[in-house]
Design an enzyme around this catalytic site. Structure first.
Site, PDB file in Angstrom:
ATOM      1  N   HIS A   1       1.219 -11.636  -8.788  1.00 11.37           N
ATOM      2  CA  HIS A   1       0.649 -11.215  -7.525  1.00 11.37           C
ATOM      3  C   HIS A   1      -0.538 -10.447  -7.737  1.00 11.37           C
ATOM      4  CE1 HIS A   1       2.611  -7.484  -8.759  1.00 11.37           C
ATOM      5  NE2 HIS A   1       1.813  -6.913  -8.022  1.00 11.37           N
TER       6      HIS A   1
HETATM    7  C1  UD1 Z   1       0.781  -4.065  -3.731  1.00  9.81           C
HETATM    8  C2  UD1 Z   1       0.241  -2.890  -4.523  1.00  9.81           C
HETATM    9  C3  UD1 Z   1       0.692  -3.375  -6.133  1.00  9.81           C
HETATM   10  C4  UD1 Z   1       1.907  -3.767  -6.191  1.00  9.81           C
HETATM   11  C5  UD1 Z   1       2.469  -4.715  -5.267  1.00  9.81           C
HETATM   12  C6  UD1 Z   1       3.956  -4.926  -5.496  1.00  9.81           C
HETATM   13  C7  UD1 Z   1      -2.049  -1.803  -3.905  1.00  9.81           C
HETATM   14  C8  UD1 Z   1      -3.252  -1.686  -4.077  1.00  9.81           C
HETATM   15  N1  UD1 Z   1      -1.304  -2.900  -4.452  1.00  9.81           N
HETATM   16  O1  UD1 Z   1       0.105  -5.234  -3.926  1.00  9.81           O
HETATM   17  O2  UD1 Z   1       0.046  -2.456  -6.935  1.00  9.81           O
HETATM   18  O3  UD1 Z   1       2.291  -4.182  -7.513  1.00  9.81           O
HETATM   19  O4  UD1 Z   1       2.274  -4.209  -4.054  1.00  9.81           O
HETATM   20  O5  UD1 Z   1       4.125  -5.849  -4.579  1.00  9.81           O
HETATM   21  O6  UD1 Z   1      -1.106  -0.755  -3.227  1.00  9.81           O
HETATM   22  N2  UD1 Z   1       2.293  -9.116   2.726  1.00  9.81           N
HETATM   23  C9  UD1 Z   1       3.335  -9.621   3.338  1.00  9.81           C
HETATM   24  N3  UD1 Z   1       4.623  -8.914   3.714  1.00  9.81           N
HETATM   25  C10 UD1 Z   1       4.758  -7.740   3.037  1.00  9.81           C
HETATM   26  C11 UD1 Z   1       3.654  -7.123   2.355  1.00  9.81           C
HETATM   27  C12 UD1 Z   1       2.600  -7.747   2.250  1.00  9.81           C
HETATM   28  O7  UD1 Z   1       3.363 -10.761   3.773  1.00  9.81           O
HETATM   29  O8  UD1 Z   1       5.853  -7.116   3.305  1.00  9.81           O
HETATM   30  C13 UD1 Z   1       1.304 -10.005   2.529  1.00  9.81           C
HETATM   31  C14 UD1 Z   1       0.108  -9.591   3.511  1.00  9.81           C
HETATM   32  O9  UD1 Z   1      -0.406 -10.958   3.808  1.00  9.81           O
HETATM   33  C15 UD1 Z   1      -0.811  -8.766   2.715  1.00  9.81           C
HETATM   34  C16 UD1 Z   1      -0.501  -9.168   1.174  1.00  9.81           C
HETATM   35  O10 UD1 Z   1       0.780  -9.544   1.135  1.00  9.81           O
HETATM   36  O11 UD1 Z   1      -2.191  -8.796   2.947  1.00  9.81           O
HETATM   37  C17 UD1 Z   1      -0.802  -8.105  -0.037  1.00  9.81           C
HETATM   38  O12 UD1 Z   1      -0.077  -6.878   0.372  1.00  9.81           O
HETATM   39  P1  UD1 Z   1      -0.861  -5.573  -0.020  1.00  9.81           P
HETATM   40  O13 UD1 Z   1       0.481  -4.546   0.164  1.00  9.81           O
HETATM   41  O14 UD1 Z   1      -2.012  -5.215   0.571  1.00  9.81           O
HETATM   42  O15 UD1 Z   1      -0.684  -5.686  -1.755  1.00  9.81           O
HETATM   43  P2  UD1 Z   1       0.174  -6.284  -2.693  1.00  9.81           P
HETATM   44  O16 UD1 Z   1      -0.494  -7.504  -3.283  1.00  9.81           O
HETATM   45  O17 UD1 Z   1       1.469  -6.455  -2.214  1.00  9.81           O
END
Ligand code: UD1
Length: 366
Positions: A205
Protein backbone atom coordinates in the site's frame (compact mmCIF):
# COMPACT_ATOMS: atom_id res chain seq x y z
CA UNK A 1 -5.16 11.21 35.80
CA UNK A 2 -7.02 12.11 32.60
CA UNK A 3 -5.66 10.54 29.45
CA UNK A 4 -6.76 10.81 25.84
CA UNK A 5 -5.73 7.89 23.60
CA UNK A 6 -5.67 8.64 19.89
CA UNK A 7 -6.25 6.32 16.95
CA UNK A 8 -6.71 7.21 13.30
CA UNK A 9 -5.61 4.51 10.93
CA UNK A 10 -5.65 0.71 10.92
CA UNK A 11 -2.15 0.08 12.33
CA UNK A 12 -2.91 2.29 15.34
CA UNK A 13 -5.65 -0.03 16.56
CA UNK A 14 -3.54 -3.05 17.49
CA UNK A 15 -1.02 -0.75 19.18
CA UNK A 16 -3.47 1.12 21.40
CA UNK A 17 -5.52 -1.95 22.43
CA UNK A 18 -3.14 -3.35 25.07
CA UNK A 19 -2.46 0.15 26.46
CA UNK A 20 -6.18 0.77 26.97
CA UNK A 21 -6.54 -2.62 28.67
CA UNK A 22 -3.63 -1.90 30.97
CA UNK A 23 -4.78 1.62 31.86
CA UNK A 24 -8.22 0.19 32.65
CA UNK A 25 -6.74 -1.81 35.53
CA UNK A 26 -5.90 1.43 37.37
CA UNK A 27 -9.04 2.92 38.93
CA UNK A 28 -7.66 6.45 39.29
CA UNK A 29 -6.97 6.71 35.55
CA UNK A 30 -9.76 8.20 33.45
CA UNK A 31 -9.25 7.53 29.75
CA UNK A 32 -11.03 8.60 26.61
CA UNK A 33 -10.54 7.18 23.13
CA UNK A 34 -10.52 9.61 20.21
CA UNK A 35 -10.78 8.20 16.67
CA UNK A 36 -9.82 10.77 14.06
CA UNK A 37 -11.59 8.90 11.24
CA UNK A 38 -8.53 8.82 8.96
CA UNK A 39 -9.59 5.24 8.22
CA UNK A 40 -13.36 4.85 8.18
CA UNK A 41 -14.31 1.69 6.25
CA UNK A 42 -15.54 -1.14 8.46
CA UNK A 43 -12.82 -3.45 7.14
CA UNK A 44 -10.10 -0.84 7.89
CA UNK A 45 -11.39 0.08 11.34
CA UNK A 46 -14.68 -1.33 12.73
CA UNK A 47 -13.73 -4.99 12.48
CA UNK A 48 -10.56 -4.32 14.49
CA UNK A 49 -12.56 -2.67 17.27
CA UNK A 50 -14.74 -5.77 17.52
CA UNK A 51 -11.97 -8.34 17.28
CA UNK A 52 -9.52 -6.60 19.60
CA UNK A 53 -12.21 -5.78 22.17
CA UNK A 54 -11.57 -2.05 21.85
CA UNK A 55 -14.17 0.23 23.46
CA UNK A 56 -16.25 2.34 21.10
CA UNK A 57 -14.50 5.67 20.56
CA UNK A 58 -15.76 8.32 22.98
CA UNK A 59 -15.17 10.95 20.31
CA UNK A 60 -15.12 10.45 16.55
CA UNK A 61 -13.63 13.30 14.52
CA UNK A 62 -14.67 11.93 11.13
CA UNK A 63 -11.95 13.67 9.13
CA UNK A 64 -11.83 11.06 6.33
CA UNK A 65 -9.43 11.07 3.40
CA UNK A 66 -7.62 13.99 1.83
CA UNK A 67 -4.22 15.33 0.85
CA UNK A 68 -1.61 15.26 3.61
CA UNK A 69 -2.03 18.92 4.50
CA UNK A 70 -5.81 18.76 4.46
CA UNK A 71 -6.02 15.57 6.46
CA UNK A 72 -3.45 16.72 9.05
CA UNK A 73 -5.08 20.14 9.32
CA UNK A 74 -8.58 18.69 9.67
CA UNK A 75 -7.44 16.48 12.54
CA UNK A 76 -5.73 19.42 14.24
CA UNK A 77 -8.75 21.71 14.03
CA UNK A 78 -11.09 19.07 15.43
CA UNK A 79 -8.66 17.82 18.07
CA UNK A 80 -8.04 21.34 19.38
CA UNK A 81 -11.71 21.55 20.35
CA UNK A 82 -11.51 18.16 22.06
CA UNK A 83 -8.51 19.24 24.13
CA UNK A 84 -10.11 22.56 25.04
CA UNK A 85 -13.22 20.77 26.24
CA UNK A 86 -11.70 17.72 27.95
CA UNK A 87 -8.52 19.28 29.41
CA UNK A 88 -6.56 16.01 29.63
CA UNK A 89 -3.26 15.65 31.50
CA UNK A 90 -1.75 13.51 28.76
CA UNK A 91 -2.33 12.50 25.14
CA UNK A 92 -1.07 9.10 23.98
CA UNK A 93 -0.30 8.76 20.26
CA UNK A 94 1.03 5.62 18.55
CA UNK A 95 2.88 4.88 15.32
CA UNK A 96 3.58 7.28 12.47
CA UNK A 97 0.40 8.12 10.59
CA UNK A 98 -0.88 11.61 9.86
CA UNK A 99 -3.23 11.44 12.85
CA UNK A 100 -0.26 10.72 15.14
CA UNK A 101 1.56 13.90 14.18
CA UNK A 102 -1.58 16.04 14.00
CA UNK A 103 -2.66 15.19 17.55
CA UNK A 104 0.87 15.43 18.98
CA UNK A 105 1.31 18.89 17.47
CA UNK A 106 -2.06 20.13 18.68
CA UNK A 107 -1.47 18.84 22.21
CA UNK A 108 2.07 20.22 22.44
CA UNK A 109 0.90 23.70 21.42
CA UNK A 110 -1.84 23.60 24.04
CA UNK A 111 0.64 22.63 26.75
CA UNK A 112 -0.70 19.08 27.12
CA UNK A 113 1.89 16.35 27.71
CA UNK A 114 2.39 13.88 24.84
CA UNK A 115 3.46 10.24 25.00
CA UNK A 116 4.62 8.67 21.72
CA UNK A 117 4.50 4.91 21.53
CA UNK A 118 6.86 3.40 18.91
CA UNK A 119 9.25 6.36 19.04
CA UNK A 120 12.67 6.59 17.41
CA UNK A 121 12.17 4.40 14.33
CA UNK A 122 13.90 5.91 11.29
CA UNK A 123 14.07 4.84 7.66
CA UNK A 124 16.29 7.87 6.90
CA UNK A 125 14.09 8.36 3.85
CA UNK A 126 12.19 11.63 3.97
CA UNK A 127 10.26 10.82 0.82
CA UNK A 128 8.12 8.60 3.08
CA UNK A 129 5.33 10.64 4.70
CA UNK A 130 5.65 8.46 7.80
CA UNK A 131 9.31 9.46 8.29
CA UNK A 132 8.33 13.12 8.57
CA UNK A 133 5.56 12.15 11.00
CA UNK A 134 8.00 10.12 13.10
CA UNK A 135 10.68 12.81 13.35
CA UNK A 136 8.28 15.59 14.24
CA UNK A 137 6.21 13.57 16.70
CA UNK A 138 9.39 12.57 18.54
CA UNK A 139 10.52 16.20 18.72
CA UNK A 140 7.23 17.14 20.36
CA UNK A 141 6.78 14.21 22.73
CA UNK A 142 7.45 14.31 26.48
CA UNK A 143 7.53 10.51 26.88
CA UNK A 144 9.10 8.48 24.07
CA UNK A 145 8.49 4.73 24.29
CA UNK A 146 10.78 2.66 22.07
CA UNK A 147 10.73 -0.90 20.72
CA UNK A 148 14.47 -1.47 20.24
CA UNK A 149 17.93 -0.20 21.12
CA UNK A 150 18.45 1.35 17.65
CA UNK A 151 15.49 3.63 18.28
CA UNK A 152 17.14 4.92 21.46
CA UNK A 153 20.33 5.59 19.47
CA UNK A 154 18.41 7.46 16.78
CA UNK A 155 16.77 9.68 19.37
CA UNK A 156 20.08 10.33 21.13
CA UNK A 157 21.61 11.36 17.79
CA UNK A 158 18.77 13.81 17.27
CA UNK A 159 19.42 15.38 20.66
CA UNK A 160 16.33 14.10 22.47
CA UNK A 161 17.14 14.10 26.23
CA UNK A 162 17.74 10.57 27.56
CA UNK A 163 15.36 11.02 30.47
CA UNK A 164 12.40 11.28 28.09
CA UNK A 165 13.16 7.95 26.38
CA UNK A 166 11.99 4.56 27.69
CA UNK A 167 12.80 1.24 26.03
CA UNK A 168 9.68 -0.79 26.76
CA UNK A 169 9.25 -3.32 23.93
CA UNK A 170 6.59 -3.66 21.29
CA UNK A 171 2.87 -3.18 21.94
CA UNK A 172 1.96 -4.61 18.53
CA UNK A 173 3.51 -7.88 19.70
CA UNK A 174 1.51 -7.70 22.96
CA UNK A 175 -1.61 -7.83 20.78
CA UNK A 176 -0.29 -10.56 18.52
CA UNK A 177 0.61 -12.85 21.41
CA UNK A 178 -2.76 -12.22 23.05
CA UNK A 179 -4.79 -13.13 19.95
CA UNK A 180 -2.65 -15.76 18.26
CA UNK A 181 -4.55 -18.81 19.56
CA UNK A 182 -7.95 -17.34 18.70
CA UNK A 183 -6.69 -16.51 15.22
CA UNK A 184 -5.56 -20.08 14.60
CA UNK A 185 -9.05 -21.37 15.48
CA UNK A 186 -10.56 -19.64 12.47
CA UNK A 187 -11.39 -21.32 9.15
CA UNK A 188 -9.55 -18.66 7.12
CA UNK A 189 -7.43 -21.08 5.08
CA UNK A 190 -10.38 -23.28 4.18
CA UNK A 191 -12.36 -20.23 3.07
CA UNK A 192 -9.67 -19.37 0.54
CA UNK A 193 -8.79 -23.00 -0.34
CA UNK A 194 -5.25 -22.71 1.02
CA UNK A 195 -3.13 -25.41 2.64
CA UNK A 196 -0.90 -24.66 5.67
CA UNK A 197 2.65 -23.75 4.63
CA UNK A 198 1.80 -23.84 0.95
CA UNK A 199 0.96 -20.27 0.04
CA UNK A 200 2.36 -16.77 0.24
CA UNK A 201 0.66 -13.61 1.52
CA UNK A 202 1.10 -10.26 -0.24
CA UNK A 203 0.27 -6.78 1.07
CA UNK A 204 1.19 -3.52 -0.64
CA UNK A 205 0.00 0.00 0.00
CA UNK A 206 3.02 2.35 0.11
CA UNK A 207 2.63 5.25 -2.32
CA UNK A 208 6.16 4.50 -3.62
CA UNK A 209 5.00 1.03 -4.75
CA UNK A 210 1.39 1.47 -5.76
CA UNK A 211 0.99 5.08 -6.92
CA UNK A 212 3.27 4.73 -9.94
CA UNK A 213 2.09 2.61 -12.88
CA UNK A 214 5.51 1.41 -14.04
CA UNK A 215 6.67 0.47 -10.56
CA UNK A 216 3.43 -1.30 -9.67
CA UNK A 217 3.42 -3.02 -13.08
CA UNK A 218 6.95 -4.35 -12.44
CA UNK A 219 5.90 -5.71 -9.06
CA UNK A 220 2.91 -7.45 -10.67
CA UNK A 221 5.29 -9.05 -13.19
CA UNK A 222 7.31 -10.46 -10.29
CA UNK A 223 4.17 -11.71 -8.55
CA UNK A 224 3.16 -13.36 -11.83
CA UNK A 225 6.39 -15.41 -11.78
CA UNK A 226 6.15 -16.19 -8.09
CA UNK A 227 2.54 -17.41 -8.15
CA UNK A 228 3.63 -20.14 -10.55
CA UNK A 229 5.87 -21.46 -7.74
CA UNK A 230 3.59 -20.73 -4.78
CA UNK A 231 -0.09 -19.72 -4.72
CA UNK A 232 -0.50 -16.17 -3.43
CA UNK A 233 -3.25 -14.38 -1.53
CA UNK A 234 -3.32 -10.59 -1.69
CA UNK A 235 -5.77 -8.61 0.49
CA UNK A 236 -6.08 -5.27 -1.27
CA UNK A 237 -5.73 -2.04 0.73
CA UNK A 238 -8.22 0.59 -0.54
CA UNK A 239 -5.40 2.75 -1.94
CA UNK A 240 -4.04 -0.27 -3.79
CA UNK A 241 -7.41 -1.33 -5.19
CA UNK A 242 -8.15 2.21 -6.33
CA UNK A 243 -4.76 2.52 -8.04
CA UNK A 244 -5.07 -0.86 -9.75
CA UNK A 245 -8.22 0.45 -11.42
CA UNK A 246 -6.86 3.90 -12.21
CA UNK A 247 -3.55 2.58 -13.58
CA UNK A 248 -5.37 -0.09 -15.58
CA UNK A 249 -3.55 -2.93 -13.84
CA UNK A 250 -6.43 -4.69 -12.13
CA UNK A 251 -7.15 -7.27 -14.83
CA UNK A 252 -3.48 -8.12 -15.24
CA UNK A 253 -3.28 -9.00 -11.54
CA UNK A 254 -6.72 -10.58 -11.18
CA UNK A 255 -6.25 -12.88 -14.17
CA UNK A 256 -3.19 -14.63 -12.67
CA UNK A 257 -4.31 -18.24 -12.12
CA UNK A 258 -2.77 -18.79 -8.65
CA UNK A 259 -3.48 -15.33 -7.24
CA UNK A 260 -6.41 -14.74 -4.86
CA UNK A 261 -7.43 -11.11 -4.38
CA UNK A 262 -9.53 -10.22 -1.34
CA UNK A 263 -10.87 -7.20 0.50
CA UNK A 264 -8.79 -6.04 3.50
CA UNK A 265 -9.08 -8.78 6.14
CA UNK A 266 -9.85 -8.46 9.82
CA UNK A 267 -7.12 -8.84 12.43
CA UNK A 268 -7.75 -12.50 13.29
CA UNK A 269 -8.08 -13.76 9.72
CA UNK A 270 -4.96 -11.92 8.67
CA UNK A 271 -2.98 -13.16 11.67
CA UNK A 272 -4.08 -16.70 10.88
CA UNK A 273 -3.02 -16.30 7.24
CA UNK A 274 0.39 -14.90 8.17
CA UNK A 275 1.01 -17.54 10.84
CA UNK A 276 0.65 -20.43 8.41
CA UNK A 277 2.20 -18.85 5.31
CA UNK A 278 5.36 -20.10 3.61
CA UNK A 279 6.40 -16.51 3.09
CA UNK A 280 5.02 -12.99 3.23
CA UNK A 281 5.73 -10.16 0.77
CA UNK A 282 4.91 -6.70 2.08
CA UNK A 283 5.73 -3.02 2.28
CA UNK A 284 4.03 -2.64 5.67
CA UNK A 285 6.01 -1.73 8.78
CA UNK A 286 4.06 -3.76 11.30
CA UNK A 287 4.05 -6.94 9.25
CA UNK A 288 7.87 -6.99 9.27
CA UNK A 289 7.64 -7.19 13.06
CA UNK A 290 4.77 -9.66 13.24
CA UNK A 291 6.41 -12.15 10.85
CA UNK A 292 9.59 -11.99 12.94
CA UNK A 293 7.67 -13.16 16.00
CA UNK A 294 5.75 -15.76 13.99
CA UNK A 295 9.00 -17.10 12.47
CA UNK A 296 7.63 -16.67 8.94
CA UNK A 297 10.03 -15.39 6.25
CA UNK A 298 9.21 -11.83 5.16
CA UNK A 299 10.29 -10.06 1.97
CA UNK A 300 10.04 -6.30 2.33
CA UNK A 301 9.49 -4.62 -1.03
CA UNK A 302 11.19 -1.36 -0.12
CA UNK A 303 14.69 0.09 -0.45
CA UNK A 304 14.93 0.72 3.31
CA UNK A 305 13.28 -0.10 6.60
CA UNK A 306 12.81 1.80 9.84
CA UNK A 307 12.79 -1.60 11.56
CA UNK A 308 16.32 -3.02 10.92
CA UNK A 309 16.07 -5.30 13.96
CA UNK A 310 13.65 -7.46 11.96
CA UNK A 311 16.52 -8.13 9.54
CA UNK A 312 19.37 -8.57 12.03
CA UNK A 313 17.37 -10.69 14.48
CA UNK A 314 14.21 -11.68 12.64
CA UNK A 315 12.93 -13.20 9.43
CA UNK A 316 12.91 -10.05 7.30
CA UNK A 317 14.76 -9.61 3.98
CA UNK A 318 14.94 -6.19 2.37
CA UNK A 319 14.53 -6.95 -1.33
CA UNK A 320 13.41 -3.68 -2.93
CA UNK A 321 10.76 -3.70 -5.62
CA UNK A 322 12.83 -5.13 -8.49
CA UNK A 323 12.20 -8.50 -10.09
CA UNK A 324 15.64 -9.88 -9.33
CA UNK A 325 15.46 -9.33 -5.56
CA UNK A 326 11.90 -10.59 -5.22
CA UNK A 327 12.32 -13.78 -7.24
CA UNK A 328 15.85 -14.72 -6.11
CA UNK A 329 15.05 -14.30 -2.44
CA UNK A 330 11.71 -16.10 -2.73
CA UNK A 331 13.39 -19.03 -4.43
CA UNK A 332 16.07 -19.14 -1.78
CA UNK A 333 13.41 -19.24 0.95
CA UNK A 334 11.35 -21.87 -0.87
CA UNK A 335 14.48 -24.04 -1.08
CA UNK A 336 16.04 -23.39 2.32
CA UNK A 337 13.25 -22.14 4.61
CA UNK A 338 13.61 -19.35 7.16
CA UNK A 339 16.85 -17.99 8.54
CA UNK A 340 17.42 -18.45 12.28
CA UNK A 341 15.42 -16.04 14.43
CA UNK A 342 16.03 -14.40 17.80
CA UNK A 343 13.09 -12.76 19.45
CA UNK A 344 14.04 -9.08 19.89
CA UNK A 345 14.49 -8.03 23.51
CA UNK A 346 11.25 -7.13 25.32
CA UNK A 347 8.98 -8.24 22.46
CA UNK A 348 7.37 -10.43 25.07
CA UNK A 349 3.77 -9.32 25.49
CA UNK A 350 4.47 -6.97 28.43
CA UNK A 351 5.19 -3.68 26.65
CA UNK A 352 1.90 -1.99 27.55
CA UNK A 353 2.42 -2.82 31.20
CA UNK A 354 5.88 -1.21 31.10
CA UNK A 355 4.46 1.91 29.44
CA UNK A 356 1.76 2.31 32.04
CA UNK A 357 4.28 1.67 34.85
CA UNK A 358 6.41 4.55 33.53
CA UNK A 359 3.41 6.86 33.26
CA UNK A 360 2.25 6.04 36.78
CA UNK A 361 5.74 6.57 38.20
CA UNK A 362 5.69 10.04 36.66
CA UNK A 363 2.12 10.81 37.62
CA UNK A 364 3.00 13.74 39.80
CA UNK A 365 4.11 15.47 36.58
CA UNK A 366 0.80 14.65 34.92
C1 UD1 B 1 -2.07 5.24 6.09
C2 UD1 B 1 -0.77 5.70 6.74
C3 UD1 B 1 0.28 4.61 6.58
C4 UD1 B 1 -0.23 3.28 7.11
C5 UD1 B 1 -1.53 2.94 6.41
C6 UD1 B 1 -2.11 1.64 6.90
C7 UD1 B 1 -0.26 8.12 6.64
C8 UD1 B 1 0.55 9.14 5.98
N1 UD1 B 1 -0.23 6.90 6.08
O1 UD1 B 1 -1.83 5.12 4.69
O2 UD1 B 1 1.43 4.97 7.33
O3 UD1 B 1 0.73 2.28 6.86
O4 UD1 B 1 -2.46 4.00 6.65
O5 UD1 B 1 -3.25 1.34 6.19
O6 UD1 B 1 -0.92 8.41 7.62
N2 UD1 B 1 -9.34 4.78 2.07
C9 UD1 B 1 -10.54 4.13 2.02
N3 UD1 B 1 -11.09 3.72 3.19
C10 UD1 B 1 -10.51 3.94 4.39
C11 UD1 B 1 -9.28 4.63 4.42
C12 UD1 B 1 -8.70 5.03 3.26
O7 UD1 B 1 -11.10 3.90 0.97
O8 UD1 B 1 -11.08 3.52 5.41
C13 UD1 B 1 -8.71 5.18 0.80
C14 UD1 B 1 -8.97 6.60 0.42
O9 UD1 B 1 -9.15 6.65 -0.94
C15 UD1 B 1 -7.67 7.30 0.76
C16 UD1 B 1 -6.65 6.19 0.57
O10 UD1 B 1 -7.32 4.99 0.93
O11 UD1 B 1 -7.42 8.40 -0.02
C17 UD1 B 1 -5.42 6.33 1.41
O12 UD1 B 1 -5.75 6.52 2.78
P1 UD1 B 1 -4.82 7.39 3.75
O13 UD1 B 1 -5.32 7.37 5.13
O14 UD1 B 1 -4.58 8.70 3.14
O15 UD1 B 1 -3.42 6.67 3.69
P2 UD1 B 1 -3.03 5.13 3.64
O16 UD1 B 1 -2.47 4.84 2.32
O17 UD1 B 1 -4.14 4.25 4.14
Amino acid sequence: MNIINVVGARPNLMKIAPIIDELATHPYVRQLLVHTGQHYDDNMSGVFFRELGLPEPDIYLGVGSGSHARQTAAVMVAFEDVLAQKQPDLVIVVGDVNSTLACALTAAKMGVLVAHVEAGLRSFDRSMPEEINRILTDLLADYLFTTCAEANQNLRREGIPEEKVFFVGNVMIDTLLRHRQAALQRDTLARYSLAPGQYGVVTLHRPSNVDNGRQFGDIIDSLAILQELLPLIFPLHPRTRQNLRELDLYLRLASLPHMTLTEPLGYLDFLNLMSQARLVLTDSGGIQEETTILGVPCLTLRPNTERPITITEGTNHLVGAGKHGIIETSQQILNNGSKPVHRPALWDGQAAQRIVDVLLRHRTAL
